[in-house]
Structures are given as C-alpha cells and as structure tokens.
Motif scaffolding. Structure first.
Motif, mmCIF file in Angstrom:
data_model
loop_
_atom_site.group_PDB
_atom_site.id
_atom_site.type_symbol
_atom_site.label_atom_id
_atom_site.label_comp_id
_atom_site.label_asym_id
_atom_site.label_seq_id
_atom_site.Cartn_x
_atom_site.Cartn_y
_atom_site.Cartn_z
ATOM 1 N N ALA A 34 -3.589 6.803 -2.789
ATOM 2 C CA ALA A 34 -2.515 5.955 -3.316
ATOM 3 C C ALA A 34 -1.599 6.750 -4.240
ATOM 4 O O ALA A 34 -0.374 6.587 -4.200
ATOM 5 C CB ALA A 34 -3.111 4.755 -4.041
ATOM 6 N N VAL A 38 2.377 7.352 -3.619
ATOM 7 C CA VAL A 38 3.404 6.978 -4.597
ATOM 8 C C VAL A 38 4.260 8.184 -4.962
ATOM 9 O O VAL A 38 5.487 8.082 -5.042
ATOM 10 C CB VAL A 38 2.738 6.360 -5.849
ATOM 11 C CG1 VAL A 38 3.726 6.247 -6.994
ATOM 12 C CG2 VAL A 38 2.161 5.000 -5.515
ATOM 13 N N ILE A 62 5.455 0.631 3.970
ATOM 14 C CA ILE A 62 4.149 0.612 3.290
ATOM 15 C C ILE A 62 4.324 0.275 1.834
ATOM 16 O O ILE A 62 3.578 -0.528 1.261
ATOM 17 C CB ILE A 62 3.432 1.964 3.479
ATOM 18 C CG1 ILE A 62 3.030 2.144 4.930
ATOM 19 C CG2 ILE A 62 2.206 2.061 2.578
ATOM 20 C CD1 ILE A 62 2.502 3.515 5.256
ATOM 21 N N ARG A 63 5.339 0.855 1.179
ATOM 22 C CA ARG A 63 5.581 0.573 -0.248
ATOM 23 C C ARG A 63 5.959 -0.884 -0.451
ATOM 24 O O ARG A 63 5.521 -1.524 -1.410
ATOM 25 C CB ARG A 63 6.688 1.472 -0.774
ATOM 26 C CG ARG A 63 6.854 1.326 -2.264
ATOM 27 C CD ARG A 63 7.832 2.272 -2.892
ATOM 28 N NE ARG A 63 8.727 2.895 -1.940
ATOM 29 C CZ ARG A 63 9.831 3.533 -2.270
ATOM 30 N NH1 ARG A 63 10.180 3.628 -3.513
ATOM 31 N NH2 ARG A 63 10.606 4.082 -1.370
ATOM 32 N N SER A 64 6.744 -1.475 0.448
ATOM 33 C CA SER A 64 7.122 -2.877 0.286
ATOM 34 C C SER A 64 5.935 -3.821 0.524
ATOM 35 O O SER A 64 5.856 -4.870 -0.081
ATOM 36 C CB SER A 64 8.271 -3.224 1.232
ATOM 37 O OG SER A 64 7.830 -3.201 2.572
ATOM 38 N N LEU A 65 5.017 -3.416 1.389
ATOM 39 C CA LEU A 65 3.854 -4.246 1.649
ATOM 40 C C LEU A 65 2.832 -4.170 0.523
ATOM 41 O O LEU A 65 2.128 -5.148 0.248
ATOM 42 C CB LEU A 65 3.180 -3.842 2.961
ATOM 43 C CG LEU A 65 3.955 -4.180 4.234
ATOM 44 C CD1 LEU A 65 3.242 -3.584 5.443
ATOM 45 C CD2 LEU A 65 4.100 -5.663 4.396
ATOM 46 N N THR A 66 2.735 -3.030 -0.149
ATOM 47 C CA THR A 66 1.736 -2.866 -1.195
ATOM 48 C C THR A 66 2.241 -3.287 -2.569
ATOM 49 O O THR A 66 1.447 -3.506 -3.471
ATOM 50 C CB THR A 66 1.254 -1.410 -1.293
ATOM 51 O OG1 THR A 66 2.376 -0.566 -1.526
ATOM 52 C CG2 THR A 66 0.527 -1.017 -0.035
ATOM 53 N N GLY A 67 3.492 -3.370 -2.757
ATOM 54 C CA GLY A 67 3.949 -3.676 -4.109
ATOM 55 C C GLY A 67 5.020 -4.642 -4.107
ATOM 56 O O GLY A 67 5.546 -5.411 -4.632
#
Length: 67
Positions: A34, A38, A62-67
């Motif tokens: 992670a 990032v 991926i960034r929009s799905l995780t945060g």
C-alpha cells in the motif's frame, strides 16, 4: 557389502504441518504494498509517460476505489 536402508519407525502426521503465520507476516507485506502504491500514484510520474495511459488509468481507478 550391501548398503543398509533405514526404515521409518513412526507414521507421518495425518494433519500436515502447522501452517499458522503470525499476524505481522500477513500485515507487513500489505502495508508495504500500500505504501509503494501511494508513493507511485502521488509522485505524478505515472501521468508523465505518454504511451502508458492505461497504467495511469488503472492506478487512478485503484486509488479511487480505496480512498
């Protein structure tokens, strides 16, 4: 002179080896992955390459799905 062969004196375990891992053996690789993800997405270099827009899109997704 013939070679001596050794035979087993006990039966092998039925349940198999004990495969329990400590909690940190699973958590530390996840944290490292992670953190690298990032750093990779926050640096802005993923968007600098012209021919690799699909990689940038994937990282943004991926960034929009995780945060």
């Amino acid at each position: 002179m013939p070679a001596l062969s050794r035979t087993r004196t006990h039966a092998p375990a039925v349940g198999g080896p004990d495969a329990r891992l400590p909690w940190w053996a699973l958590v530390l690789p996840v944290i490292a992955f992670a953190a690298l993800l990032v750093l990779m997405t926050a640096s802005g270099e993923a968007h600098a390459a012209g021919g690799e827009q699909s990689v940038g899109f994937l990282l943004d997704r991926i960034r929009s799905l995780t945060g």
